[in-house]
Enzyme design. Structure first.
Site, PDB file in Angstrom:
ATOM      1  N   GLU A 137       0.712  -1.094   0.015  1.00  0.00           N
ATOM      2  CA  GLU A 137       0.006  -0.061  -0.071  1.00  0.00           C
ATOM      3  C   GLU A 137       0.862   1.280   0.108  1.00  0.00           C
ATOM      4  O   GLU A 137       1.735   1.569   0.953  1.00  0.00           O
ATOM      5  CB  GLU A 137      -0.983   0.008   1.399  1.00  0.00           C
ATOM      6  CG  GLU A 137      -1.814  -1.195   1.480  1.00  0.00           C
ATOM      7  CD  GLU A 137      -3.411  -0.638   0.578  1.00  0.00           C
ATOM      8  OE1 GLU A 137      -3.185   0.630   0.086  1.00  0.00           O
ATOM      9  OE2 GLU A 137      -4.150  -1.362   0.356  1.00  0.00           O
ATOM     10  N   HIS A 175      -3.998  -3.092  -8.031  1.00  0.00           N
ATOM     11  CA  HIS A 175      -5.279  -3.604  -7.757  1.00  0.00           C
ATOM     12  C   HIS A 175      -6.294  -3.570  -8.701  1.00  0.00           C
ATOM     13  O   HIS A 175      -7.150  -4.323  -8.896  1.00  0.00           O
ATOM     14  CB  HIS A 175      -5.648  -2.786  -6.314  1.00  0.00           C
ATOM     15  CG  HIS A 175      -6.641  -3.504  -5.630  1.00  0.00           C
ATOM     16  ND1 HIS A 175      -7.233  -2.898  -4.472  1.00  0.00           N
ATOM     17  CD2 HIS A 175      -7.321  -4.887  -5.627  1.00  0.00           C
ATOM     18  CE1 HIS A 175      -8.047  -3.797  -3.639  1.00  0.00           C
ATOM     19  NE2 HIS A 175      -8.032  -4.830  -4.589  1.00  0.00           N
ATOM     20  N   ASP A 185      -6.929   1.393  -7.963  1.00  0.00           N
ATOM     21  CA  ASP A 185      -5.559   1.811  -7.662  1.00  0.00           C
ATOM     22  C   ASP A 185      -4.458   1.137  -7.967  1.00  0.00           C
ATOM     23  O   ASP A 185      -4.932  -0.209  -8.501  1.00  0.00           O
ATOM     24  CB  ASP A 185      -5.555   1.748  -6.040  1.00  0.00           C
ATOM     25  CG  ASP A 185      -5.930   0.450  -5.285  1.00  0.00           C
ATOM     26  OD1 ASP A 185      -7.173  -0.048  -5.844  1.00  0.00           O
ATOM     27  OD2 ASP A 185      -5.363   0.140  -4.301  1.00  0.00           O
TER      28      ASP A 185
HETATM   29 ZN   LIG Z   1      -6.431  -1.364  -3.218  1.00  0.00          ZN
END
Ligand SMILES: [Zn+2]
Length: 268
Positions: A137, A175, A185
């Site tokens: 992330e 993603h 994203d």
């Molecule tokens: Zn994501």
């Protein structure tokens, strides 16, 4: 003697309080430790049946390894906020690594454990993405560009992962690639081309064909790359977000079909 032990207890208490106040994640680190202990117990259980009948332990095995890396943006305000989200049991989401805008890298679980970052997703025939991947992330509000410092840190993490787990270049994806129509994203500013130049993900050649063959089926090509084409518009949007990075129309124009034609041959 008694005084000495009271003193020790007191010192221990001070130490515990001090470590709690210096690390707000002290309590969740404890939960992590407890859960990994429970999982190691599961592995130690003989898998066939409780009595162990017909169980013949082989001498030849290792741990399963991740074979994909999925890149995300957090869509949150700060790294702090993301770390908090990933340490609250009710959110049921996590990632192996969180990388701040300032380049700070936080690891949240062992690479060989399963994080909950992919959700309902598909890539090729793979449906349990979480079991096969590492989730990373990047702290980002969802729209902003990614800082050079943050990308440099990401590249360091990717280099380590590629080396330790032998992950193929094509398996570094976003993603949005594995969840068309549901996820967008990392955002349009993500430097996929830079990553591909370093061996993480694939990118089109600079010279493309003048025109794609008439027999070329663009949806079929998307499927071969790995996209879930159940909803063709969403699949094309995800492709545009990753490999074109401008107007996300959901319908590939001639130029974009040339890019796809060039790319899909790399995935064959
Ligand atoms: Zn994501």
């Amino acid at each position: 003697m008694r005084f000495k032990s009271t003193l020790l207890i007191f010192a221990g208490l001070i130490f515990t309080l001090a470590s709690c106040s210096s690390n707000p994640y002290g309590p969740t680190n404890k939960v992590y430790k407890k859960q990994t202990k429970e999982l190691s117990k599961v592995i130690r259980t003989k898998p066939i049946n409780p009595s162990g009948e017909n169980f013949v332990g082989t001498t030849n095995f290792g741990l399963r390894k991740p074979n994909y890396v999925i890149i995300h943006h957090t869509e949150q305000k700060s790294t702090e906020q993301t770390l908090k989200t990933f340490t609250l049991p009710r959110t049921q989401v996590s990632a192996h690594y969180v990388i701040g805008r300032d380049g700070a890298v936080y690891q949240m679980l062992h690479d060989l454990l399963r994080a909950w970052h992919g959700g309902a997703a598909k890539w090729g025939n793979l449906t349990d993405i979480n079991s096969a991947s590492i989730g990373i992330e990047l702290d980002n509000n969802g729209l902003e560009p990614f800082s050079e410092t943050q990308i440099n840190s990401l590249l360091k993490v990717l280099t380590k992962l590629k080396k330790s787990h032998g992950i193929p270049a094509a398996n570094f994806i976003g993603h949005s690639d594995i969840a068309p129509g549901r996820k967008v994203d990392p955002n349009i500013n993500f430097p996929w081309k830079t990553l591909a130049e370093k061996g993480f993900g694939l990118w089109q050649d600079s010279i493309l064909v003048d025109s794609v063959p008439e027999s070329f089926k663009h949806l079929e090509a998307l499927r071969i790359i790995g996209y879930d084409i159940k909803n063709p518009v969403n699949a094309q949007k995800s492709f545009q977000l990753h490999f074109v990075q401008k107007d996300i129309t959901g319908v590939l124009n001639e130029e974009e079909k040339k890019i796809l034609f060039n790319l899909y041959k790399k995935y064959l």
